[in-house]
Design a protein around this motif. Structure first.
Motif, PDB file in Angstrom:
ATOM      1  N   LYS A 190      23.922  22.562  13.595  1.00 22.96           N
ATOM      2  CA  LYS A 190      25.270  22.635  14.132  1.00 22.96           C
ATOM      3  C   LYS A 190      25.218  22.094  15.558  1.00 22.96           C
ATOM      4  N   ILE A 191      25.991  21.033  15.788  1.00 22.39           N
ATOM      5  CA  ILE A 191      25.913  20.282  17.038  1.00 22.39           C
ATOM      6  C   ILE A 191      27.274  20.239  17.716  1.00 22.39           C
ATOM      7  N   GLN A 192      27.291  20.537  19.007  1.00 15.78           N
ATOM      8  CA  GLN A 192      28.524  20.431  19.792  1.00 15.78           C
ATOM      9  C   GLN A 192      28.725  18.970  20.189  1.00 15.78           C
ATOM     10  N   VAL A 193      29.800  18.350  19.686  1.00 16.27           N
ATOM     11  CA  VAL A 193      30.031  16.931  19.963  1.00 16.27           C
ATOM     12  C   VAL A 193      31.326  16.768  20.751  1.00 16.27           C
ATOM     13  N   PRO A 194      31.515  15.616  21.410  1.00 21.61           N
ATOM     14  CA  PRO A 194      32.735  15.392  22.190  1.00 21.61           C
ATOM     15  C   PRO A 194      33.997  15.476  21.337  1.00 21.61           C
ATOM     16  N   LYS A 195      35.068  15.894  21.960  1.00 21.04           N
ATOM     17  CA  LYS A 195      36.336  16.080  21.257  1.00 21.04           C
ATOM     18  C   LYS A 195      36.843  14.779  20.658  1.00 21.04           C
ATOM     19  N   ASP A 196      36.673  13.659  21.372  1.00 19.76           N
ATOM     20  CA  ASP A 196      37.188  12.391  20.857  1.00 19.76           C
ATOM     21  C   ASP A 196      36.364  11.890  19.671  1.00 19.76           C
ATOM     22  N   MET A 197      35.165  12.412  19.470  1.00 20.21           N
ATOM     23  CA  MET A 197      34.359  12.051  18.317  1.00 20.21           C
ATOM     24  C   MET A 197      34.703  12.905  17.105  1.00 20.21           C
ATOM     25  N   ILE A 198      34.917  14.187  17.318  1.00 23.21           N
ATOM     26  CA  ILE A 198      35.109  15.121  16.211  1.00 23.21           C
ATOM     27  C   ILE A 198      36.338  14.775  15.383  1.00 23.21           C
ATOM     28  N   ARG A 199      37.349  14.184  16.021  1.00 21.96           N
ATOM     29  CA  ARG A 199      38.600  13.880  15.303  1.00 21.96           C
ATOM     30  C   ARG A 199      38.371  12.943  14.132  1.00 21.96           C
TER      31      ARG A 199
ATOM     32  N   GLY B 193      28.556   7.781  17.231  1.00 23.24           N
ATOM     33  CA  GLY B 193      29.505   7.659  16.128  1.00 23.24           C
ATOM     34  C   GLY B 193      30.930   7.675  16.649  1.00 23.24           C
ATOM     35  N   PRO B 194      31.894   7.764  15.752  1.00 27.71           N
ATOM     36  CA  PRO B 194      31.727   7.952  14.306  1.00 27.71           C
ATOM     37  C   PRO B 194      31.591   6.619  13.560  1.00 27.71           C
ATOM     38  N   TYR B 195      30.943   6.679  12.386  1.00 26.55           N
ATOM     39  CA  TYR B 195      30.884   5.553  11.450  1.00 26.55           C
ATOM     40  C   TYR B 195      31.550   6.006  10.154  1.00 26.55           C
ATOM     41  N   PHE B 196      32.052   5.066   9.372  1.00 25.02           N
ATOM     42  CA  PHE B 196      32.962   5.443   8.290  1.00 25.02           C
ATOM     43  C   PHE B 196      32.541   5.005   6.885  1.00 25.02           C
TER      44      PHE B 196
END
Length: 322
Positions: A87-96, A157-160
């Motif tokens: 479980k990794i805390q990632v930036p808000k603009d990435m999580i979306r 990321g993100p990659y799709f």
């Protein structure tokens, strides 16, 4: 020329996103746009924002590139032999963007600076509110065995393009669908099933119990409220065929090795070759941008960058020497 036209109707997973135009467009190698590649006719069949126009408008502005972030590891859980939940805390603009079907990230250990240590890891689940990314990592080589030894990890990321058939998944609406899973590819099913449920589809899940079955995935599927069949898909092939036929299943996702996915494709096609099919993308991925060429495969005589290009699932599986 005709072969190029056939390949060009495939969708680039980045087309229409903030990462388009990408490096391939700027170098004249755009997967989608024949005009950018120097051809005279526009036949991309793309119904979104014109990639060529976007490229022309963005010539004097910086390209939007995926960012690499040093992220805190909130939890590591031992799931099986050399298999870990992170479980990794990632930036808000990435999580979306990580809740998209087929989303994946590139991860490397905190002590590695070079991108040669990046390894593609499928998104299992995300907590949008807490910006927590959940991934499952199997420790089996220099790229992965050291990731869990620190309290932080590099995430890019993100990659799709972690699956082929994104359009079919997003387009499925109020139909009967089946998700068939095998081994560690089961982890990328959560985003797919969530999207199918959001679109009011009926979802039934079949998991091959002769391969690794992760209880963390089972628990998430139970929470989503879908029916789960844990079965030997080799011995019980007729059961799956009968289920697809009796329930007028219109879409099937197969998450497993290419050999397993082809096995499922043959089951589906024995019922109806018109059933929409999506499969996991198991190809070698290195840079994720179509630049290094490691992901390039031959489909119908064409060289395709499989880290970015959406490929018809049946064309892809039939092109493999399985």
């Amino acid at each position: 020329m005709n072969k190029l036209k056939k390949a060009n109707i495939q969708l680039c997973a980045d087309a229409g996103s903030k990462y388009c135009p990408c490096h391939l467009a700027y170098s004249g190698d755009c997967i989608k746009c024949p005009i950018i590649r120097g051809e005279k006719t526009c036949d991309c069949l793309w119904q979104g924002v014109c990639v060529y126009s976007e490229l022309k408008h963005s010539q004097n502005t910086p390209m939007c590139e995926r960012k690499e972030s040093l992220c805190n590891i909130k939890e590591v859980k031992d799931l099986d032999s050399d298999i870990f939940l992170m479980k990794i805390q990632v930036p808000k603009d990435m999580i979306r963007d990580l809740c998209s079907p087929g989303a994946y990230v590139l991860i490397k250990s905190k002590d590695k600076n070079s991108d040669i240590f990046n390894t593609p890891i499928s998104v299992m689940d995300v907590d949008m509110k807490s910006c927590i990314l959940e991934v499952v990592v199997k420790s089996r080589g220099i790229k992965t065995k050291n990731i869990i030894n620190f309290d932080q990890v590099w995430v890019k990321g993100p990659y799709f393009n972690g699956i082929f058939g994104i359009k079919q998944i997003k387009g499925a609406y109020k139909i009967n669908t089946v998700v068939v899973l095998n081994g560690l590819s089961q982890v990328n099913s959560i985003n797919i099933i969530k999207r199918l449920l959001e679109n009011k589809n009926n979802v039934e899940v079949f998991i091959n119990n002769k391969a690794t079955v992760l209880q963390v995935v089972i628990d998430k599927l139970i929470n989503l409220g879908v029916n789960i069949y844990e079965t030997d898909l080799n011995k019980d092939k007729d059961f799956l065929i009968d289920y697809i036929r009796r329930n007028d299943v219109a879409f099937v996702y197969s998450g497993g090795s290419d050999l397993f996915n082809k096995y499922v494709m043959n089951i589906v096609d024995s019922v109806d070759e018109n059933i929409n099919l999506a499969v996991s993308n198991n190809n070698l991925i290195c840079c994720g941008e179509g630049v290094c060429g490691a992901c390039t495969i031959d489909v119908n005589g064409q060289k395709v960058k499989s880290c970015k290009a959406q490929i018809d699932s049946r064309d892809f599986l039939n092109s493999r020497n399985l």
